[in-house]
Motif scaffolding. Structure first.
Motif, PDB file in Angstrom:
ATOM      1  N   VAL A 257       0.780  -1.015  -0.088  1.00 41.22           N
ATOM      2  CA  VAL A 257       0.073   0.025   0.109  1.00 41.22           C
ATOM      3  C   VAL A 257       0.713   1.259   0.037  1.00 41.22           C
ATOM      4  N   ALA A 258       1.882   1.211   0.734  1.00 38.56           N
ATOM      5  CA  ALA A 258       2.913   2.466   0.962  1.00 38.56           C
ATOM      6  C   ALA A 258       3.557   2.526  -0.448  1.00 38.56           C
ATOM      7  N   ASN A 259       3.837   1.564  -1.249  1.00 38.44           N
ATOM      8  CA  ASN A 259       4.623   1.589  -2.462  1.00 38.44           C
ATOM      9  C   ASN A 259       3.569   2.176  -3.674  1.00 38.44           C
ATOM     10  N   ASP A 260       2.212   1.927  -3.764  1.00 38.10           N
ATOM     11  CA  ASP A 260       1.282   2.095  -4.518  1.00 38.10           C
ATOM     12  C   ASP A 260       2.060   1.988  -6.095  1.00 38.10           C
ATOM     13  N   ASP A 261       2.186   0.792  -6.350  1.00 35.81           N
ATOM     14  CA  ASP A 261       2.472   0.578  -7.569  1.00 35.81           C
ATOM     15  C   ASP A 261       1.340   0.537  -8.405  1.00 35.81           C
ATOM     16  N   PRO A 262       1.254   0.999  -9.496  1.00 35.80           N
ATOM     17  CA  PRO A 262       0.057   1.197 -10.548  1.00 35.80           C
ATOM     18  C   PRO A 262      -0.490  -0.027 -10.865  1.00 35.80           C
ATOM     19  N   ALA A 263       0.393  -1.128 -10.693  1.00 33.14           N
ATOM     20  CA  ALA A 263      -0.243  -2.300 -11.060  1.00 33.14           C
ATOM     21  C   ALA A 263      -0.497  -3.353  -9.965  1.00 33.14           C
ATOM     22  N   ALA A 264      -0.357  -2.881  -8.761  1.00 37.64           N
ATOM     23  CA  ALA A 264      -0.454  -3.666  -7.468  1.00 37.64           C
ATOM     24  C   ALA A 264      -2.028  -4.066  -7.345  1.00 37.64           C
ATOM     25  N   ASP A 265      -2.050  -5.134  -6.534  1.00 38.55           N
ATOM     26  CA  ASP A 265      -3.325  -5.621  -6.308  1.00 38.55           C
ATOM     27  C   ASP A 265      -4.003  -4.704  -5.081  1.00 38.55           C
ATOM     28  N   TYR A 266      -3.263  -4.667  -4.042  1.00 38.21           N
ATOM     29  CA  TYR A 266      -3.916  -4.040  -2.725  1.00 38.21           C
ATOM     30  C   TYR A 266      -4.586  -2.743  -3.027  1.00 38.21           C
ATOM     31  N   PRO A 267      -3.827  -1.808  -3.533  1.00 36.24           N
ATOM     32  CA  PRO A 267      -4.339  -0.569  -3.719  1.00 36.24           C
ATOM     33  C   PRO A 267      -5.962  -0.803  -4.254  1.00 36.24           C
ATOM     34  N   ALA A 268      -6.271  -1.784  -5.018  1.00 35.25           N
ATOM     35  CA  ALA A 268      -7.697  -1.784  -5.529  1.00 35.25           C
ATOM     36  C   ALA A 268      -8.645  -2.204  -4.473  1.00 35.25           C
ATOM     37  N   ALA A 269      -8.055  -2.923  -3.413  1.00 31.24           N
ATOM     38  CA  ALA A 269      -9.078  -3.753  -2.479  1.00 31.24           C
ATOM     39  C   ALA A 269      -9.248  -2.318  -1.350  1.00 31.24           C
ATOM     40  N   VAL A 270      -8.023  -1.745  -1.090  1.00 29.71           N
ATOM     41  CA  VAL A 270      -8.097  -0.631   0.040  1.00 29.71           C
ATOM     42  C   VAL A 270      -9.100   0.411  -0.585  1.00 29.71           C
ATOM     43  N   LEU A 271      -8.862   0.930  -1.859  1.00 28.50           N
ATOM     44  CA  LEU A 271      -9.909   1.733  -2.300  1.00 28.50           C
ATOM     45  C   LEU A 271     -11.233   1.418  -2.434  1.00 28.50           C
ATOM     46  N   GLY A 272     -11.430   0.042  -3.064  1.00 28.71           N
ATOM     47  CA  GLY A 272     -12.874  -0.422  -3.255  1.00 28.71           C
ATOM     48  C   GLY A 272     -13.552  -0.871  -1.842  1.00 28.71           C
ATOM     49  N   LEU A 273     -12.622  -1.117  -0.807  1.00 29.63           N
ATOM     50  CA  LEU A 273     -13.430  -1.317   0.410  1.00 29.63           C
ATOM     51  C   LEU A 273     -13.691   0.101   1.115  1.00 29.63           C
ATOM     52  N   GLY A 274     -13.246   1.054   0.719  1.00 30.88           N
ATOM     53  CA  GLY A 274     -13.060   2.406   1.486  1.00 30.88           C
ATOM     54  C   GLY A 274     -12.534   2.067   2.852  1.00 30.88           C
ATOM     55  N   ALA A 275     -11.453   1.548   2.702  1.00 31.36           N
ATOM     56  CA  ALA A 275     -10.745   1.243   4.036  1.00 31.36           C
ATOM     57  C   ALA A 275      -9.968   2.553   4.532  1.00 31.36           C
ATOM     58  N   THR A 276      -9.517   2.483   5.915  1.00 37.48           N
ATOM     59  CA  THR A 276      -8.713   3.390   6.413  1.00 37.48           C
ATOM     60  C   THR A 276      -7.445   2.813   6.481  1.00 37.48           C
ATOM     61  N   VAL A 277      -6.350   3.742   6.055  1.00 38.56           N
ATOM     62  CA  VAL A 277      -5.136   3.579   6.402  1.00 38.56           C
ATOM     63  C   VAL A 277      -4.522   4.428   7.750  1.00 38.56           C
ATOM     64  N   ILE A 278      -4.064   3.308   8.528  1.00 43.15           N
ATOM     65  CA  ILE A 278      -3.785   3.782   9.722  1.00 43.15           C
ATOM     66  C   ILE A 278      -2.419   4.189  10.018  1.00 43.15           C
TER      67      ILE A 278
ATOM     68  N   ALA B   9     -16.509  -4.974   6.929  1.00 36.69           N
ATOM     69  CA  ALA B   9     -16.623  -6.050   5.928  1.00 36.69           C
ATOM     70  C   ALA B   9     -17.844  -5.711   5.032  1.00 36.69           C
ATOM     71  N   PRO B  10     -17.659  -5.527   3.705  1.00 36.85           N
ATOM     72  CA  PRO B  10     -18.696  -5.496   2.929  1.00 36.85           C
ATOM     73  C   PRO B  10     -19.807  -6.518   2.694  1.00 36.85           C
ATOM     74  N   ASP B  11     -20.678  -6.045   2.282  1.00 40.25           N
ATOM     75  CA  ASP B  11     -22.129  -7.139   2.295  1.00 40.25           C
ATOM     76  C   ASP B  11     -21.555  -8.102   1.168  1.00 40.25           C
ATOM     77  N   LYS B  12     -21.037  -7.652   0.136  1.00 36.81           N
ATOM     78  CA  LYS B  12     -20.476  -8.428  -0.923  1.00 36.81           C
ATOM     79  C   LYS B  12     -19.321  -8.017  -1.515  1.00 36.81           C
ATOM     80  N   ALA B  13     -18.303  -8.478  -2.042  1.00 31.60           N
ATOM     81  CA  ALA B  13     -17.179  -7.953  -2.641  1.00 31.60           C
ATOM     82  C   ALA B  13     -16.406  -8.970  -3.589  1.00 31.60           C
TER      83      ALA B  13
END
Ligand SMILES: Cc1cc2nc3c(=O)[nH]c(=O)nc-3n(C[C@H](O)[C@H](O)[C@H](O)COP(=O)(O)OP(=O)(O)OC[C@H]3O[C@@H](n4cnc5c(N)ncnc54)[C@H](O)[C@@H]3O)c2cc1C
Lengths: 265, 163
Positions: free
Chosen positions: A113-134, A167-171
């Motif tokens: 997440v810190a690296n934020d590679d434009p092709a990395a997977d986790y950024p999609a989950a973090v943004l898609g889940l509306g997560a909080t970065v602590i 946790a979302p209803d569906k993802a």
């Protein structure tokens, strides 16, 4: 690799202090990006502050629907966690698709997440889940966190300590992967929550991970794969490279969104 | 120079090295255990796979200092008494190698995969599990056969022992 000095921190405070006393220092988590970059002499940190031995950064907690994943938790642990799988299988599935088993044993969610590679997977989950970065000093909403390719809202020396979300209803997540590197040529994370639908796209945008308002609107009206088939995706904001043109990626965004919704059920 | 102490193949070892020394170079050059290979040197090929605290990792992408205090198993540690490990025997029997360069990494990966699978492996899972290991000779078919055969044997033995 250029010369460097290694430090093993045993607490968040110790790591942040070490980092602030070394201007050219860097945090080292799984090293699956940083060590590789140092070997190519594309990075030359004077000091490395190892985060892998800080207990507070490790592990996954699920309390009711609230999920917290420590920054130094490996991709393999996220993939294998039955507690996490029970409430949000999409993020475990996503983690199981990162790289290969050896990369998953070392690489961590915080590093990715810190690296934020434009092709990395986790950024999609973090943004898609509306997560909080602590972090060691504040909480940052995903919508404010990813600011461009390899760019985030993190200040100099600021450390991610955990990722948290309801946790979302569906993802669901689907990626069209580069068969050699296994990074996403295009990956789409979809999530349906009490407060609406979110669709996050990685691997495709020329400015990094982004949300797609048209798809969010279509899926809010009807949560079925066919809903996104007719949504238009603007290719002008997408990347073109030797793997895929922007137009090809625009189509992949639709196809991956359909598959992601289908996998979410 | 930093003094690095760790356990390798069950034996406590230590050696002086630069902080930037990679684990694979420490293993090969300081300890003389040259079974672990350096193939691509860019974290792709898996020839350098060893187990770090029981998990398969690419030793070309970890610093020796990162492994300090940990327990490492290399290919040499699989057959301490000279008797081939079941995975090594299966590679032999099924002709899972030609030039042999990737073999140490393949075998270490297979041992990890079989250990984690609880016996629940099929061709698809084996191919997915070998994604971090590149072989330029065999076309993978015989490697996959060898891993499946070793899995059967190892988990069969566990079942027998439990009965
Ligand atoms: C062969 C291979 C295939 C891969 N395939 C994929 C793939 O398919 N999908 C994918 O998404 N990724 C892939 N990766 C990348 C992998 O997921 C990395 O683990 C990840 O990008 C970085 O995580 P890390 O823990 O290894 O971080 P590191 O390499 O240790 O650090 C990366 C950066 O983040 C900083 N950092 C680390 N932790 C923190 C923290 N807690 N707070 C602030 N800054 C921090 C570091 O200073 C550094 O700048 C692949 C890597 C390899 C080698």
């Amino acid at each position: 690799m250029y010369d460097t000095s290694y430090h093993r921190a045993s607490s968040v405070d110790e790591a942040v202090n070490l980092r602030s006393s070394h201007d050219e220092g860097r945090y080292l988590s799984g090293g699956m990006t940083l060590i590789a970059t140092m070997k190519q002499r594309l990075a030359a940190p004077s000091d490395l502050i190892d985060l892998r031995h800080i207990p507070a950064l490790k592990g996954i907690s699920v309390e009711g629907r609230r999920v917290r994943i420590g920054a130094a938790t490996s991709h393999a642990e996220v993939a294998a966690s039955s507690a996490l799988r029970a409430v949000c299988p999409a993020i475990s599935d996503l983690a199981s698709m990162i790289g290969d088993p050896h990369v998953r044993h070392m690489g961590t969610i915080g590093g990715s997440v810190a690296n934020d590679d434009p092709a990395a997977d986790y950024p999609a989950a973090v943004l898609g889940l509306g997560a909080t970065v602590i972090t060691d000093r504040r909480e940052i909403a995903a919508d404010d966190f990813f600011t461009g390719m390899f760019e985030t809202a993190l200040d100099e020396g600021e450390m991610i300590t955990a990722i948290a979300f309801d946790a979302p209803d569906k993802a669901g997540y689907a990626k069209f992967r580069n068969p050699a590197s296994r990074y996403a040529i295009t990956g789409v994370f979809v999530a349906k929550t009490g407060s609406g639908v979110r669709v996050a796209v990685t691997g495709a945008g020329s400015n990094g991970v982004f949300r797609h308002a048209g798809m969010e609107a279509a899926l809010s009206t009807s949560w079925v794969p066919e809903s996104v088939a007719s949504v238009s995706v603007d290719a002008s904001a997408l990347m073109s490279d030797l793997h895929a043109t922007a137009e090809y990626r625009a189509n992949l965004v639709r196809v991956m969104a359909k598959r992601a919704v289908a996998s979410a059920g | 120079m930093t003094k690095v102490t760790l356990t390798v193949n069950g034996r406590a070892v230590s050696g002086d090295c630069d902080d930037r020394t990679l684990l694979v170079h420490f293993i090969r050059e300081k300890l003389g255990l040259t079974g672990t290979h350096v193939g691509c040197d860019t974290t792709q090929c898996g020839a350098c796979v060893v187990h770090l605290d029981g998990k398969s990792v690419k030793s070309c992408s970890i610093l020796a200092v990162q492994a300090a205090g940990s327990s490492v198993t290399t290919i040499e540690g699989l057959a301490p008494q000279g008797q081939l490990h079941p995975v090594q025997a299966a590679f032999n029997e099924h002709h899972g190698l030609q030039c042999g360069f990737c073999t140490p990494g393949m075998v270490m990966t297979a041992v990890d995969l079989i250990g984690r699978s609880g016996g629940d492996l099929d061709e698809d899972k084996v191919r997915h599990g070998l994604e971090g290991n590149i072989c330029r000779c065999t076309g993978y078919h015989n490697i996959v056969k060898a891993v499946l055969s070793a899995n059967e044997q190892m988990h069969g033995e566990v079942r027998q022992a439990a009965e």
